[in-house]
Design an enzyme around this catalytic site. Structure first.
Site, mmCIF file in Angstrom:
data_model
loop_
_atom_site.group_PDB
_atom_site.id
_atom_site.type_symbol
_atom_site.label_atom_id
_atom_site.label_comp_id
_atom_site.label_asym_id
_atom_site.label_seq_id
_atom_site.Cartn_x
_atom_site.Cartn_y
_atom_site.Cartn_z
ATOM 1 N N SER A 117 0.828 -1.292 0.016
ATOM 2 C CA SER A 117 -0.073 0.004 0.089
ATOM 3 C C SER A 117 1.024 1.128 -0.019
ATOM 4 O O SER A 117 1.522 1.384 -0.993
ATOM 5 C CB SER A 117 -0.911 0.053 1.203
ATOM 6 O OG SER A 117 -1.969 0.797 1.033
ATOM 7 N N ASP A 169 -9.206 -3.934 -6.360
ATOM 8 C CA ASP A 169 -8.377 -3.174 -5.588
ATOM 9 C C ASP A 169 -8.378 -1.792 -6.013
ATOM 10 O O ASP A 169 -7.685 -1.348 -6.773
ATOM 11 C CB ASP A 169 -6.846 -3.521 -5.407
ATOM 12 C CG ASP A 169 -6.120 -3.190 -4.386
ATOM 13 O OD1 ASP A 169 -6.694 -2.076 -3.689
ATOM 14 O OD2 ASP A 169 -5.293 -3.404 -3.803
ATOM 15 N N HIS A 182 -8.007 -5.182 -1.117
ATOM 16 C CA HIS A 182 -6.836 -4.670 -0.717
ATOM 17 C C HIS A 182 -6.253 -5.246 0.468
ATOM 18 O O HIS A 182 -4.905 -4.855 1.038
ATOM 19 C CB HIS A 182 -6.780 -3.144 -0.783
ATOM 20 C CG HIS A 182 -5.473 -2.381 -0.388
ATOM 21 N ND1 HIS A 182 -4.458 -2.355 -1.532
ATOM 22 C CD2 HIS A 182 -5.144 -1.633 0.833
ATOM 23 C CE1 HIS A 182 -3.837 -1.438 -0.953
ATOM 24 N NE2 HIS A 182 -3.913 -1.221 0.304
#
Length: 202
Positions: A117, A169, A182
């Site tokens: 991320s 995602d 995610h």
């Protein structure tokens, strides 16, 4: 002259002093076959986070042997403002510095830069901060749930880069919504570890 009580106390405290003695100098000289510098995702705790860091480390140890891999987490805020800036600037610099210092102290280690991320943003940013002669020494780059999906990791060739993004995602699509897609990258760590091993030639 010491009393018997003082002698007894000294005898009891001696093992504690040995246990408390710093061992960093010994550990600092021990270089692993593979060293991973990992940046966790936004709002995750610790330096390795929970979604990807720990299972990735476990997968690497399984693939490479526990004595052959070290994972060092980047200490940075991992907060929402940093994500909105395209990756925390100070954290990006910290990661770049960790790359340089690791290669300096362990020139023969296979160095991997990795993130999840916002940590993926740090990987991209750190690579841009490093000179070409340094990025050329990076064994591989692995990013899970990359907000900069589609962008190369500067200085790391495509065959040494593994960017993993799940269908659906939103973060990988340039958005800011944290959906289930995610949060499931732990399932990809075994394949990612195999990629690291192959890129390292081990």
């Amino acid at each position: 002259m010491k009393t018997s009580a003082q002698q007894l106390l000294s005898a009891l405290l001696l093992p504690l002093s040995v246990l408390a003695a710093p061992t960093g100098s010994i550990e600092a000289r021990a270089c692993s076959d593979v060293t991973v510098i990992f940046a966790r995702g936004t709002t995750e705790t610790g330096t390795l986070g929970t979604v990807v860091g720990p299972p990735f480390l476990a997968a690497l140890k399984s693939a490479l042997g526990s004595s052959s891999v070290t994972m060092n987490g980047v200490d940075y805020p991992a907060d929402v403002p940093g994500f909105l800036q395209g990756g925390d600037p100070a954290g990006s610099q910290t990661m770049a510095t960790m790359v340089t210092s690791t290669l300096s102290s362990c020139p023969d280690t296979k160095l991997v830069i990795s993130g999840y991320s916002q940590g993926g943003q740090l990987v991209h940013n750190a690579a841009k901060l490093l000179p070409a002669e340094t990025t050329a020494k990076i064994s591989s780059a692995v990013i899970f749930g990359d907000p900069d999906n589609g962008d190369p990791v500067q200085g790391v060739s495509a065959d040494r880069t593994d960017i993993i993004c799940h269908a659906g995602d939103n973060i990988c699509q340039g958005g800011s919504l944290i959906l289930l897609a995610h949060l499931t990258y732990g399932m990809d760590t075994t394949a990612a570890a195999a990629f690291v091993k192959k890129a390292a030639g081990l």
